[in-house]
Design a protein around this motif. Structure first.
Motif, PDB file in Angstrom:
ATOM      1  N   LEU A 105      28.334  15.450 -18.166  1.00 44.60           N
ATOM      2  CA  LEU A 105      27.851  14.449 -17.216  1.00 44.60           C
ATOM      3  C   LEU A 105      26.517  13.851 -17.663  1.00 44.60           C
ATOM      4  O   LEU A 105      26.310  12.624 -17.595  1.00 44.60           O
ATOM      5  CB  LEU A 105      27.694  15.077 -15.834  1.00 44.60           C
ATOM      6  CG  LEU A 105      28.984  15.386 -15.071  1.00 44.60           C
ATOM      7  CD1 LEU A 105      28.675  16.136 -13.784  1.00 44.60           C
ATOM      8  CD2 LEU A 105      29.752  14.109 -14.760  1.00 44.60           C
ATOM      9  N   LEU A 106      25.614  14.704 -18.124  1.00 47.41           N
ATOM     10  CA  LEU A 106      24.306  14.203 -18.562  1.00 47.41           C
ATOM     11  C   LEU A 106      24.433  13.328 -19.805  1.00 47.41           C
ATOM     12  O   LEU A 106      23.700  12.337 -19.950  1.00 47.41           O
ATOM     13  CB  LEU A 106      23.371  15.377 -18.828  1.00 47.41           C
ATOM     14  CG  LEU A 106      22.917  16.156 -17.590  1.00 47.41           C
ATOM     15  CD1 LEU A 106      22.100  17.374 -18.001  1.00 47.41           C
ATOM     16  CD2 LEU A 106      22.101  15.265 -16.648  1.00 47.41           C
ATOM     17  N   ASP A 108      27.063  11.458 -20.559  1.00 49.03           N
ATOM     18  CA  ASP A 108      27.622  10.187 -20.082  1.00 49.03           C
ATOM     19  C   ASP A 108      26.528   9.340 -19.432  1.00 49.03           C
ATOM     20  O   ASP A 108      26.456   8.118 -19.635  1.00 49.03           O
ATOM     21  CB  ASP A 108      28.742  10.444 -19.070  1.00 49.03           C
ATOM     22  CG  ASP A 108      29.993  11.017 -19.718  1.00 49.03           C
ATOM     23  OD1 ASP A 108      30.073  10.998 -20.963  1.00 49.03           O
ATOM     24  OD2 ASP A 108      30.877  11.493 -18.977  1.00 49.03           O
ATOM     25  N   ARG A 109      25.682   9.986 -18.635  1.00 49.49           N
ATOM     26  CA  ARG A 109      24.599   9.252 -17.955  1.00 49.49           C
ATOM     27  C   ARG A 109      23.603   8.685 -18.965  1.00 49.49           C
ATOM     28  O   ARG A 109      23.167   7.539 -18.848  1.00 49.49           O
ATOM     29  CB  ARG A 109      23.894  10.187 -16.970  1.00 49.49           C
ATOM     30  CG  ARG A 109      22.804   9.519 -16.150  1.00 49.49           C
ATOM     31  CD  ARG A 109      22.342  10.435 -15.021  1.00 49.49           C
ATOM     32  NE  ARG A 109      21.351   9.781 -14.174  1.00 49.49           N
ATOM     33  CZ  ARG A 109      20.059  10.044 -14.176  1.00 49.49           C
ATOM     34  NH1 ARG A 109      19.568  10.975 -15.015  1.00 49.49           N
ATOM     35  NH2 ARG A 109      19.239   9.394 -13.369  1.00 49.49           N
ATOM     36  N   ALA A 112      25.095   5.672 -20.631  1.00 47.93           N
ATOM     37  CA  ALA A 112      25.106   4.503 -19.753  1.00 47.93           C
ATOM     38  C   ALA A 112      23.715   3.903 -19.603  1.00 47.93           C
ATOM     39  O   ALA A 112      23.565   2.688 -19.401  1.00 47.93           O
ATOM     40  CB  ALA A 112      25.658   4.892 -18.380  1.00 47.93           C
ATOM     41  N   MET A 113      22.685   4.738 -19.713  1.00 46.83           N
ATOM     42  CA  MET A 113      21.307   4.264 -19.543  1.00 46.83           C
ATOM     43  C   MET A 113      20.631   3.958 -20.876  1.00 46.83           C
ATOM     44  O   MET A 113      19.437   3.662 -20.917  1.00 46.83           O
ATOM     45  CB  MET A 113      20.490   5.312 -18.773  1.00 46.83           C
ATOM     46  CG  MET A 113      21.046   5.624 -17.388  1.00 46.83           C
ATOM     47  SD  MET A 113      20.143   6.962 -16.549  1.00 46.83           S
ATOM     48  CE  MET A 113      18.610   6.120 -16.158  1.00 46.83           C
ATOM     49  N   THR A 205      21.200  17.965 -13.785  1.00 50.95           N
ATOM     50  CA  THR A 205      22.368  17.342 -13.153  1.00 50.95           C
ATOM     51  C   THR A 205      22.219  17.336 -11.639  1.00 50.95           C
ATOM     52  O   THR A 205      22.501  16.330 -10.977  1.00 50.95           O
ATOM     53  CB  THR A 205      23.658  18.073 -13.549  1.00 50.95           C
ATOM     54  OG1 THR A 205      23.772  18.100 -14.971  1.00 50.95           O
ATOM     55  CG2 THR A 205      24.880  17.392 -12.963  1.00 50.95           C
ATOM     56  N   ALA A 208      19.715  14.702 -10.682  1.00 50.98           N
ATOM     57  CA  ALA A 208      20.256  13.344 -10.803  1.00 50.98           C
ATOM     58  C   ALA A 208      21.205  13.025  -9.660  1.00 50.98           C
ATOM     59  O   ALA A 208      21.227  11.905  -9.136  1.00 50.98           O
ATOM     60  CB  ALA A 208      20.959  13.185 -12.149  1.00 50.98           C
ATOM     61  N   ASP A 212      19.786   9.792  -7.916  1.00 47.99           N
ATOM     62  CA  ASP A 212      20.373   8.575  -8.478  1.00 47.99           C
ATOM     63  C   ASP A 212      21.667   8.281  -7.719  1.00 47.99           C
ATOM     64  O   ASP A 212      22.745   8.727  -8.099  1.00 47.99           O
ATOM     65  CB  ASP A 212      20.638   8.777  -9.972  1.00 47.99           C
ATOM     66  CG  ASP A 212      21.091   7.495 -10.667  1.00 47.99           C
ATOM     67  OD1 ASP A 212      21.550   6.562  -9.978  1.00 47.99           O
ATOM     68  OD2 ASP A 212      21.021   7.435 -11.913  1.00 47.99           O
ATOM     69  N   TRP A 215      24.689   6.568  -9.642  1.00 48.21           N
ATOM     70  CA  TRP A 215      25.360   7.493 -10.567  1.00 48.21           C
ATOM     71  C   TRP A 215      26.126   8.558  -9.799  1.00 48.21           C
ATOM     72  O   TRP A 215      27.254   8.896 -10.157  1.00 48.21           O
ATOM     73  CB  TRP A 215      24.323   8.134 -11.481  1.00 48.21           C
ATOM     74  CG  TRP A 215      24.932   9.055 -12.493  1.00 48.21           C
ATOM     75  CD1 TRP A 215      25.665   8.713 -13.589  1.00 48.21           C
ATOM     76  CD2 TRP A 215      24.861  10.484 -12.507  1.00 48.21           C
ATOM     77  NE1 TRP A 215      26.057   9.842 -14.289  1.00 48.21           N
ATOM     78  CE2 TRP A 215      25.573  10.940 -13.647  1.00 48.21           C
ATOM     79  CE3 TRP A 215      24.260  11.423 -11.668  1.00 48.21           C
ATOM     80  CZ2 TRP A 215      25.698  12.296 -13.962  1.00 48.21           C
ATOM     81  CZ3 TRP A 215      24.379  12.776 -11.974  1.00 48.21           C
ATOM     82  CH2 TRP A 215      25.097  13.192 -13.108  1.00 48.21           C
ATOM     83  N   VAL A 219      30.112   9.819  -9.986  1.00 50.91           N
ATOM     84  CA  VAL A 219      30.539  11.198 -10.195  1.00 50.91           C
ATOM     85  C   VAL A 219      31.455  11.647  -9.063  1.00 50.91           C
ATOM     86  O   VAL A 219      32.478  12.308  -9.287  1.00 50.91           O
ATOM     87  CB  VAL A 219      29.316  12.135 -10.324  1.00 50.91           C
ATOM     88  CG1 VAL A 219      29.753  13.599 -10.381  1.00 50.91           C
ATOM     89  CG2 VAL A 219      28.505  11.777 -11.563  1.00 50.91           C
TER      90      VAL A 219
END
Length: 379
Positions: A105-106, A108-109, A112-113, A205, A208, A212, A215, A219
């Protein structure tokens, strides 16, 4: 009665119920949510978990791309995926350790950022040794990290560590009054090196998901159906992450057995399952009480050990009777190892070595046993 349904490839969903006993079948087909499956040792826990995932996918309420199945080890995740493939679940299902899921997940984040992905430190003990040297603390790196991991797992702030270990009667490798200093220096060193450790993955995670919103919504769209294995071994940090991922939605299946909780020393909290009705009001509990692995004598011996610690065990062996379990008391670990070695040496007159096994709870015990076996000429 279960309404027959078909996979996309024509495999009947009811075929997944073949060979299950009444308790196992109920755990697989019930529509209750949230659901807790309390599975005694040898009761077919993994079979039930994988059949339930496959059955719900086959019946339609769950879609593979929205399933999350956190496990306690990578081996358990691999076995779960293997069994799902045998059940003709062809689409990939997200199964892995909490740390593995958090890392994905981190990453992917970060992608994206347009930020660098987190880099996990490959030698934490070296980092810890540097910090211990910097602070002139007399402690082993392994023990210092064990203290740190325990506190993170229990979500205990550094300034509350002294009080927490007093309450729990935990022995600290670090001087309790210097724990906060160690944590601060360790965090600074990780930032300088541009690395994180495994529990940072869970912490970051969780943070976030809480801060966020955009985001987090993505998820939550991605993960909708939760099947959690070995729940008795979850620590408060993992549980908090699970709840942040679940976001109050009821589609949750918890599987485990508080009687098999062994990771309390590492911060695990079996109350998630032992007190599941308090943690999840309205939860349905299905118990698997048949032990298909052990003889009645072994099950009765286990029940006696549990009773001595204040825990009840209602499991029943479905295997034929075997030899009575013998219990022998010894004075210390050296005497224990010699007693085991003599017993094995006697058995080797009638059995091959590969037919015999010695089980131990810790690597330290195995080291003493191995040294003693060598001295007794046992290979």
């Amino acid at each position: 009665p279960v309404t027959p349904n078909l996979y996309r490839d024509g495999v009947p969903a009811d075929s997944m119920l073949y060979g299950l006993d009444a308790e196992q079948r109920e755990a697989v087909v019930t529509t209750a949510a949230p659901l807790a499956i309390v599975a005694a040792a040898g009761s077919g826990k993994t079979t039930v978990l994988t059949r339930r995932i496959a059955y719900r996918v086959a019946q339609g309420p769950a879609h593979p791309q929205h399933v999350l199945a956190p496990t306690f080890t990578r081996d358990a995740a691999a076995e779960l995926k293997r069994r799902l493939r045998k059940l003709d679940i062809r689409e990939p299902i997200e199964a892995g350790t909490f740390h593995g899921v958090a890392l994905r997940l981190l990453r992917d984040r970060a992608l994206a950022m347009n930020r660098p992905a987190p880099q996990v430190a490959n030698d934490r003990q070296r980092l810890a040794r540097e910090v211990l040297s910097e602070l002139k603390l007399q402690a082993e790196a392994y023990g210092a990290l064990a203290d740190l991991d325990w506190a993170k797992a229990r979500m205990i702030a550094p300034d509350r560590y002294e009080g927490a270990i007093r309450i729990t009667r935990r022995r600290s490798a670090l001087p309790p009054a210097r724990f906060a200093d160690f944590v601060a220096a360790y965090e600074r060193l990780k930032r300088r090196r541009g690395v994180v450790d495994f529990d940072d993955l869970l912490v970051h995670t969780l943070e976030a998901l809480r801060t966020d919103q955009a985001w987090a919504e993505g998820v939550h769209w991605r993960y909708r159906h939760f099947f959690v294995d070995e729940v008795q071994d979850l620590n408060p940090l993992q549980h908090a992450l699970l709840e942040a991922l679940r976001a109050g939605r009821p589609d949750l299946c918890l599987v485990g057995d508080p009687r098999q909780a062994i990771y309390g020393w590492n911060g695990a909290d079996p109350s998630t399952l032992a007190e599941v009705e308090l943690q999840y009001p309205g939860v349905t509990v299905v118990s698997l009480t048949s032990n298909y692995r052990c003889s009645p004598q072994v099950v009765r011996a286990g029940a006696a050990a549990l009773a001595a610690s204040g825990q009840a065990d209602n499991s029943v062996s479905r295997q034929p009777g075997a030899a009575t379990v013998a219990v022998q008391e010894v004075a210390d670990e050296a005497t224990e190892a010699e007693t085991v070695a003599r017993h094995i040496r006697g058995l080797l007159h009638h059995h091959r070595g590969r037919e015999l096994a010695v089980l131990a709870r810790t690597n330290e015990q195995l080291n003493v046993l191995q040294q003693t076996f060598t001295r007794f000429g046992i290979e």
